[in-house]
Design an enzyme around this catalytic site. Structure first.
Site, PDB file in Angstrom:
ATOM      1  N   LEU B  44     -14.197 -22.963  64.811  1.00  0.00           N
ATOM      2  CA  LEU B  44     -14.548 -23.558  63.001  1.00  0.00           C
ATOM      3  C   LEU B  44     -15.182 -24.331  63.371  1.00  0.00           C
ATOM      4  CD1 LEU B  44     -11.737 -22.375  61.001  1.00  0.00           C
ATOM      5  CD2 LEU B  44     -13.248 -20.418  61.617  1.00  0.00           C
ATOM      6  N   ALA B  45     -15.598 -25.461  62.997  1.00  0.00           N
ATOM      7  CA  ALA B  45     -15.952 -26.173  63.098  1.00  0.00           C
ATOM      8  C   ALA B  45     -17.618 -26.493  63.904  1.00  0.00           C
ATOM      9  CB  ALA B  45     -15.232 -27.700  63.049  1.00  0.00           C
ATOM     10  N   HIS B 267       4.971 -29.480  60.454  1.00  0.00           N
ATOM     11  CA  HIS B 267       4.829 -28.807  59.921  1.00  0.00           C
ATOM     12  C   HIS B 267       6.593 -28.386  59.844  1.00  0.00           C
ATOM     13  CE1 HIS B 267       4.095 -24.402  58.238  1.00  0.00           C
ATOM     14  NE2 HIS B 267       2.523 -24.768  58.246  1.00  0.00           N
ATOM     15  N   SER B 285       3.895 -19.016  59.209  1.00  0.00           N
ATOM     16  CA  SER B 285       2.814 -19.443  58.136  1.00  0.00           C
ATOM     17  C   SER B 285       3.714 -19.724  57.103  1.00  0.00           C
ATOM     18  CB  SER B 285       2.116 -17.871  58.127  1.00  0.00           C
ATOM     19  OG  SER B 285       1.146 -18.908  57.523  1.00  0.00           O
ATOM     20  N   ARG B 338       3.316 -30.063  53.182  1.00  0.00           N
ATOM     21  CA  ARG B 338       4.260 -29.606  54.214  1.00  0.00           C
ATOM     22  C   ARG B 338       5.171 -30.626  54.674  1.00  0.00           C
ATOM     23  NH1 ARG B 338      -0.745 -27.109  57.273  1.00  0.00           N
ATOM     24  NH2 ARG B 338      -0.069 -24.447  56.199  1.00  0.00           N
ATOM     25  N   HIS B 430       1.992 -29.618  63.873  1.00  0.00           N
ATOM     26  CA  HIS B 430       0.879 -29.528  63.736  1.00  0.00           C
ATOM     27  C   HIS B 430      -0.715 -29.926  63.744  1.00  0.00           C
ATOM     28  CE1 HIS B 430      -0.543 -25.174  62.101  1.00  0.00           C
ATOM     29  NE2 HIS B 430      -0.732 -25.809  60.649  1.00  0.00           N
ATOM     30  N   GLU B 454     -11.481 -30.436  61.941  1.00  0.00           N
ATOM     31  CA  GLU B 454     -10.068 -31.714  62.828  1.00  0.00           C
ATOM     32  C   GLU B 454     -10.227 -32.768  63.781  1.00  0.00           C
ATOM     33  OE1 GLU B 454      -6.286 -29.546  64.582  1.00  0.00           O
ATOM     34  OE2 GLU B 454      -5.771 -31.191  64.604  1.00  0.00           O
ATOM     35  N   LEU B 470      -8.485 -24.695  57.791  1.00  0.00           N
ATOM     36  CA  LEU B 470     -10.210 -23.399  57.445  1.00  0.00           C
ATOM     37  C   LEU B 470     -10.921 -23.532  57.096  1.00  0.00           C
ATOM     38  CD1 LEU B 470      -7.825 -20.130  58.079  1.00  0.00           C
ATOM     39  CD2 LEU B 470      -8.339 -22.099  60.263  1.00  0.00           C
TER      40      LEU B 470
END
Lengths: 248, 667
Positions: B44-45, B267, B285, B338, B430, B454, B470
């Site tokens: 994504l980044a 996680h 999830s 978490r 995670h 990240e 995200l």
């Protein structure tokens, strides 16, 4: 479990390949198919042999890296999963398993079970996007209400992971299911209608240039698709293409 | 300490970013055409940064080890993306998202960065919808939201359990548009193996073509590292098999400081380990905690009977179940952050209440949600006096519509039907909050080397809230980095193309070749995975969900020893001038063997518990994390000095001007 693996070995794109037998023992039902290949590779490495090359990454069925024809079926005998999600409990002691790469003219073998699927990238580069700048200066997201059904259909088409099982399953090595899913995900949304004509023409042109075969409505692609992408997408793409051609 | 200037602009929190954008230098469109930027990683980044930079007019080269940019591991993110849209009218605002993120991170992140993230979050959703990302919608045609852990509002946008996939395909589509225009050249099946510095500035990379084995030089005026996190230092994690720290670590070795390596996210809801053959772990999830209730048996003998297969969870009466999160944290219940949920699961399992064969699993149960939804659905469908079977059927349909793909994933792996019997879950590695230290502009301590997503350390402190990764990846890539990098590049308009035939490139390439020759020619007796698994076990046992001084000291010694053994005894078949997957893995594991030791060193020096970093010596009587704000309200940024044991600590003091530091409470 004791198994006999028959695996396609090929040094590189220009060398001829052949099937090689590998007996293997101690395989458990809870192992994934790729973990079974890990076991084989570990044994090969420790003997100083070259391990079997295959594509894989996320190992949870979403990246679309893994492939493999397993006993003649893309992603093996189970339904709606990728090879990395296939578990050895689907096989039984004494089975012979034939493992080959996805075969298609447009997917040349790189090494062993790894193939080059960059044709799929080029099809998407030809038009699989909405031409909007990423500046953030767009309208508010809720200014474009979209009927839930259309949004869901678009989502379903967009879940395609681009693994290539549809091409491997097809007797014509056609990429119609893949291309139509990518066309549909945009065609179903108001944001995507603006460029719909140009998009379908460009993507279909690129698909043909890559050397994929034609669709003869056999439907094997839909059966083998790990994400259950529907044949309706192909019908939609044909309709879009026809309309685009009529417009000129 | 002068070197760690965070460059946070002055002025009121809510105006910093706008003011900064007004103040920084711009590069004219004509000059952008003469400037090259390398982006490593296409998650994504990376994908969003590459697309935006190319759109602005820069020449971009992207690099990824996968066969296509769209396969980067962002694709596997399931649950959703946060944005302070307040579409639900439940009192949400950028300030509240900012506050939740700082608190969730246990007060170890930088205020100004987090506020900017919260501000930009609303743009992301607008942007993605304009690009055609098919988010979930309500029947009225507007966007739907769900809740994630650690917050009391519904601000998470989602696309079933495939939000990461849809967002990445959106960013990849934006990249494709630029590839089609010739503004991005994408190098797939390529791995960055070194960063090249010319006169102290990042001016390119050395990369290996993974198909041919060829070593390549690529020059650029700036290098962006968006290569993801380092969770695979634990061998078993929810990361993809290929996820690695190599790009970031190579930059670290060239002078980029590495921040808070010990801040790792475990996680709470992953599918438990099934055996020694396990190659990776699969996440279920966090969105499942909207409807799933977590429990273990109340009585030890019931837990034992379940482990032995003599008792089924569905046979256990309601009063014999311990819904321990609801019991301990009534305000947030199953939706605690978490780190808190993971530790609570470990606590119950360590006390003997675990429910699978190895005693390392708890239940995530949907039975009551199925009943609740079934009754509601019967009512809205006009079914009068529905029988139990109808309610269950309707309820299962609702659950399937919400989480169908996750349930299917679970069933394929575990071979049990989660609609009929509760899921078994256990915490797993995670996400890594630590990463390359960056300033407010996302620049590392090497001029011209930037880091996004990240791979950097910036926004999540000691614990990341769900659905925020995200958000950060896309905010960095679409809306922050493309502008802040211009400020730096405005000094490069007269530089001209970067010559890759310089001494600096010669030397970097020679270093890469020497390192690879050493590995390939070693001809030891053990595979790369053998060492990776051993490292993973040390990390999990001694640097995992809880840590203590003695264990960390042992870990440091053991990892150093293992690293030595690796270099003398690793066996890599094949050569370096061809495709060689074992050689690729060896390079990555070699870097993990250094990072792992720094990780333990960082955890040892931080004499407090905060977020995901839980030191057994520092806890409250109730077993909650005990921070030491007086001594540890800082970012620990490590400078490379050869061996990890020699790494030098630099501190960036964290100042809280807008938020009062409090003990985190979810009770």
């Amino acid at each position: 479990m004791k198994l006999l693996l028959k695996i396609w070995r090929q040094k590189d794109a220009s060398s001829p390949g052949k099937m090689v037998d590998y007996p293997i023992d101690g395989i458990e039902g809870d192992m994934s198919f790729l973990e079974m290949l890990d076991v084989l590779n570990m044994q090969l490495i420790e003997k100083g042999d070259e391990p079997v090359v295959f594509d894989h990454d996320c190992r949870e069925g979403i990246c679309g890296s893994c492939s493999l024809m397993i006993n003649g079926e893309p992603h093996g005998p189970d339904r709606l999963i990728t090879t990395c999600q296939l578990h050895m409990r689907k096989f039984k002691d004494g089975d012979t398993i034939v493992i080959e790469p996805f075969r298609a003219t447009a997917f040349p073998v790189i090494k062993d079970l790894m193939v080059d699927r960059s044709a799929f990238d080029r099809i998407q580069q030809a038009g699989g996007y909405i031409s909007v700048n990423t500046s953030g200066n767009t309208v508010d997201a809720n200014a474009i209400p979209i009927e839930k059904e259309a949004a869901d259909d678009s989502f379903n088409a967009a879940t395609c992971i681009g693994c290539g099982a549809c091409v491997a399953a097809c007797k014509n090595a056609s990429a119609m299911l893949f291309t139509s899913a990518k066309v549909s995900q945009f065609a179903l949304l108001p944001q995507g209608r603006v460029e719909a004509t140009e998009r379908v023409q460009n993507m279909v042109r690129q698909m043909d240039l890559e050397g994929f075969g034609n669709c003869t409505n056999t439907g094997a692609c839909e059966v083998e698709c790990p994400k259950g992408i529907s044949l309706e997408n192909i019908a939609r793409m044909n309709r879009e293409y026809l309309m685009a051609t009529a417009k000129g | 300490m002068g070197i760690l200037d965070s460059k946070v602009p002055s002025g009121p929190l809510a105006e910093k970013w706008t003011q900064h954008k007004n103040d920084i230098n711009l590069v004219s469109p004509a000059n952008k055409r003469n400037i090259d930027i390398i982006v490593v990683g296409t998650g994504l980044a990376g994908a969003s940064a590459a697309a935006t930079l190319a759109e602005l007019g820069y020449n971009v080269k992207t690099f990824c080890y996968q066969d296509s940019p769209r396969r980067a591991h962002s694709i596997a993110a399931q649950g959703g993306i946060n944005a302070a849209k307040n579409y639900q009218g439940d009192g949400d605002s950028p300030y509240r998202l900012f506050y939740d993120t700082i608190k969730g991170g246990d007060y170890r992140s930088r205020e100004a960065n987090v506020y900017r993230l919260a501000e930009e979050s609303v743009n992301i959703i607008d942007q993605c919808v304009a690009q055609g990302v098919p988010f979930a919608r309500e029947y009225g045609g507007l966007l739907d939201n769900r809740s994630f852990g650690g917050v009391l509002v519904s601000r998470t946008f989602y696309a079933k359990g495939q939000t990461g996939q849809q967002l990445l395909l959106g960013a990849y589509a934006a990249m494709n548009r630029q590839i089609n225009r010739g503004k991005i050249k994408s190098y797939n099946r390529h791995e960055m193996l070194d960063l090249v510095l010319v006169d102290g500035k990042a001016r390119g990379i050395i990369a290996r073509n993974l198909v041919t084995g060829e070593i390549e030089r690529h020059g650029a005026h700036a290098v962006v590292l968006a290569s993801g996190g380092y969770g695979n230092v634990f061998f078993l994690s929810t990361n993809a098999m290929g996820s690695n720290v190599t790009a970031a670590w190579r930059a670290h070795r060239r002078g980029a400081f590495f921040a808070n390596p010990c801040f790792t996210q475990i996680h709470p809801t992953c599918i438990p380990v099934s055996g020694d053959h396990q190659s990776k772990l699969t996440l279920m999830s966090e969105s499942l905690r909207n409807d799933g209730r977590i429990w273990v048996p109340k009585k030890l003998e019931d837990a034992q009977a379940i482990r032995e297969g003599k008792l089924k969870p569905t046979q256990l009466a309601e009063e014999d179940r311990d819904y321990y999160l609801e019991r301990r944290y009534p305000a947030f219940g199953n939706l605690v952050p978490r780190d808190v949920a993971s530790r609570a699961a470990k606590e119950r399992c360590d006390a003997g209440y675990g429910v699978n064969k190895t005693g390392e699993a708890v239940y995530l149960d949907f039975a009551s949600a199925i009943q609740r939804y079934g009754k509601e659905k019967a009512l809205t469908s006009g079914i009068k006096d529905p029988d139990a079977a109808t309610i269950t059927r309707l309820g299962e349909e609702v659950i399937a519509a919400k989480y169908g793909n996750l349930f299917q994933m679970y069933e394929k792996i575990v071979d049990e039907n989660p609609y009929k019997t509760p899921m078994m879950i256990y915490p797993a590695v995670h996400y890594t909050m630590g990463g390359l230290w960056v300033d407010y502009n996302l620049q590392t301590t090497i001029p011209g080397c930037y880091s996004a997503g990240e791979a950097n350390f910036s926004d999540h402190g000691a614990n990341r809230l769900g659905a925020s990764a995200l958000m950060q990846g896309l905010a960095d890539g679409y809306f922050v980095l493309p502008y802040t990098i211009g400020d730096y590049l405005s000094n490069d308009i007269r530089t001209g193309p970067i010559d890759t035939n310089s001494e600096a490139f010669d030397k970097a390439e020679a270093d890469v070749r020497t390192r690879m020759e050493q590995l390939v020619n070693n001809k030891g007796t053990k595979s790369v995975d053998y060492f990776h698994k051993k490292l993973g076990k040390i990390m999990w046992d001694k640097c995992g969900m809880s840590r203590n001084e003695a264990g960390l000291k042992e870990a440091i010694a053991e990892i150093a020893k293992l690293r030595e053994e690796f270099y003398t005894d690793v066996l890599i078949p094949g050569g370096m001038d061809e495709m060689n997957q074992e050689l690729e893995k060896a390079g990555r594991v070699a870097d993990f063997l250094e990072l792992g030791e720094l990780f333990a060193k960082d955890a040892l020096h931080r004499n407090e518990s905060c977020g995901g970093h839980f030191r057994e010596e520092y806890q409250t009587p109730e077993g909650e994390a005990l921070r030491d704000d007086k001594n540890f309200t800082y970012v620990a940024a490590w400078e490379y000095k050869g061996e990890p044991k020699d790494a030098v600590l630099h501190k960036e003091e964290l100042t809280y001007e807008n938020i009062e530091l409090k003990t985190r409470s979810y009770k």
